[in-house]
Design a protein around this motif. Structure first.
Motif, short mmCIF file in Angstrom:
data_model
loop_
_atom_site.label_atom_id
_atom_site.label_comp_id
_atom_site.label_asym_id
_atom_site.label_seq_id
_atom_site.Cartn_x
_atom_site.Cartn_y
_atom_site.Cartn_z
N GLN A 82 6.01 5.10 -29.44
CA GLN A 82 5.58 3.47 -29.58
C GLN A 82 5.33 2.80 -28.28
OE1 GLN A 82 8.43 1.83 -32.21
NE2 GLN A 82 7.92 3.09 -34.06
N ALA A 105 5.49 -1.32 -26.86
CA ALA A 105 6.01 -2.72 -27.28
C ALA A 105 5.35 -3.81 -26.69
CB ALA A 105 7.35 -2.51 -27.26
N GLN A 106 4.95 -4.73 -27.39
CA GLN A 106 4.46 -6.00 -26.79
C GLN A 106 5.17 -7.05 -27.50
OE1 GLN A 106 0.18 -6.44 -26.39
NE2 GLN A 106 0.37 -8.58 -27.30
N ASP A 107 5.74 -7.87 -26.72
CA ASP A 107 6.74 -9.09 -27.26
C ASP A 107 7.72 -8.42 -28.16
OD1 ASP A 107 5.31 -10.85 -25.66
OD2 ASP A 107 3.78 -11.20 -27.29
N ARG A 121 7.65 -6.02 -30.31
CA ARG A 121 6.71 -5.73 -31.44
C ARG A 121 6.38 -4.32 -31.12
NH1 ARG A 121 2.23 -8.21 -33.04
NH2 ARG A 121 2.00 -8.90 -30.84
N LEU A 129 3.74 -1.20 -31.51
CA LEU A 129 2.33 -1.29 -31.85
C LEU A 129 1.64 0.20 -31.82
CD1 LEU A 129 1.19 -3.85 -29.08
CD2 LEU A 129 1.66 -4.31 -31.43
N SER A 149 -5.25 -2.58 -31.17
CA SER A 149 -3.64 -2.63 -31.02
C SER A 149 -2.94 -3.37 -32.48
CB SER A 149 -3.05 -3.48 -30.00
OG SER A 149 -3.59 -2.87 -28.73
N VAL A 150 -2.47 -2.72 -33.21
CA VAL A 150 -1.82 -3.29 -34.47
C VAL A 150 -0.39 -3.16 -34.72
CG1 VAL A 150 -3.92 -2.97 -35.91
CG2 VAL A 150 -2.52 -1.05 -35.72
N GLU A 151 0.32 -4.02 -35.16
CA GLU A 151 1.59 -3.80 -35.40
C GLU A 151 2.22 -2.74 -36.31
OE1 GLU A 151 5.75 -6.90 -36.09
OE2 GLU A 151 3.69 -7.29 -36.23
N ARG A 152 3.09 -1.88 -35.76
CA ARG A 152 3.54 -0.57 -36.51
C ARG A 152 4.38 -1.40 -37.59
NH1 ARG A 152 4.04 5.03 -35.38
NH2 ARG A 152 3.23 4.61 -33.40
N ALA A 161 -3.32 -2.26 -42.76
CA ALA A 161 -2.09 -3.01 -42.26
C ALA A 161 -1.69 -3.77 -43.52
CB ALA A 161 -2.16 -3.84 -41.21
#
Length: 295
Positions: free
Chosen positions: A180, A182-184, A186, A188, A203-206, A245
């Motif tokens: 994983q 992370a960005q902010d 979260r 991704l 890039s999509v949130e996991r 998603a």
């Protein structure tokens, strides 16, 4: 406007979470018309695959010809292949289609870890990959197809470019198996769309869920439906990522293992037609009129 006609060549999942069942749900929810050539019948649920019965090659081809000769086809999605013989026969037949996009999801192992393609079948993927428009491998599949080890995004890109150079197809490399990032705060998932002179990162949130059975099937079918409906590859992939998603977030939580996704996105589409019921029962004409108002 007529719906995009999508020919799905894949195995049947008795549990309804993956295979042609997930494919048909996806195509329907995205406005297409799904047809099938079933390559294998599986006894399968959220806990794993209990049995696989390949469909004879001539019957797979007969299903295809029935659909192509009468209804026609705007795009093809290929998933599980029943045998090496079927893979070779499919490649020969599909090569004769004129300007029809082909999305190949090189299925080898189910979400549960059960094997869905033997070594001979995987070796026969080469012929299918050379006629494909887009190939959609995940990390383990891409490693198997290229003989490389992928541990990060750079490795994913290098392996995807290697497969692209070998096959000529666009590679949509799925990075969900990578560590994983992370960005902010979260986590991704990073997927890559790789062509000869282009690399696009998605890039999509996991989504932390056990209900991920059928994600690969769903994504490939969503891309095929987009391409069959006239979307550009970039737009087809954008919409496919968003649909996956949303379906993960709406998973109904069925089964004891890797549960199915929520392809209907938590809705019951028939509900908006209920007002068409009168004291005499269901009025077909009123249904049709109300549906036209919401189409």
């Amino acid at each position: 406007m007529s719906p995009a006609r999508i020919l799905i060549i894949a195995g049947s999942d008795s549990g309804g979470g993956a295979g042609v069942q997930a494919d048909l749900k996806t195509v329907t929810l995205l406005g297409g018309f799904g047809m099938t050539a079933i390559t294998a019948i599986t006894a399968q649920n959220t806990l794993g695959v209990q049995g696989v019965h390949p469909v004879p090659t001539d019957m797979v081809l007969a299903q295809m010809e029935s659909c192509i000769g009468d209804i026609g086809v705007d795009a093809v999605k290929i998933g599980m292949i029943g045998s090496a013989q079927t893979a070779a026969a499919l490649a020969e037949r599909l090569a004769k289609l004129d300007n029809v996009p082909i999305v190949f999801d090189p299925v080898m192992v189910a979400t549960s870890g059960s094997l869905l393609a033997d070594d001979a079948t995987v070796a026969a993927f080469e012929q299918l990959m050379r006629i494909a428009t887009v190939i959609t491998p995940n990390v383990p599949e891409l490693q198997a197809l290229t003989g490389t080890t992928i541990s990060d995004l750079d490795g994913l890109e290098a392996a995807a470019q290697m497969l692209r150079d070998r096959t000529g197809a666009v590679i949509f490399a799925k990075g969900g198996h990578l560590q994983q990032q992370a960005q902010d705060d979260r986590p991704l998932i990073h997927d890559l769309l790789v062509d000869e002179d282009m690399v696009a990162e998605y890039s999509v949130e996991r989504i932390d869920t056990r209900n991920s059975h059928g994600t690969g099937c769903t994504l490939a079918s969503a891309v095929a439906t987009g391409l069959g409906g006239g979307l550009s590859l970039a737009d087809a992939v954008d919409r496919a990522e968003a649909f996956v998603a949303a379906a993960l977030a709406a998973a109904p939580g069925l089964g004891q293992g890797h549960g199915p996704m929520g392809h209907a996105l938590g809705m019951t589409p028939f509900y908006h037609l209920l007002a068409a019921r009168d004291g005499n029962g269901w009025d077909a004409a009123a249904f049709a009129a109300r549906y036209s108002d919401h189409a």
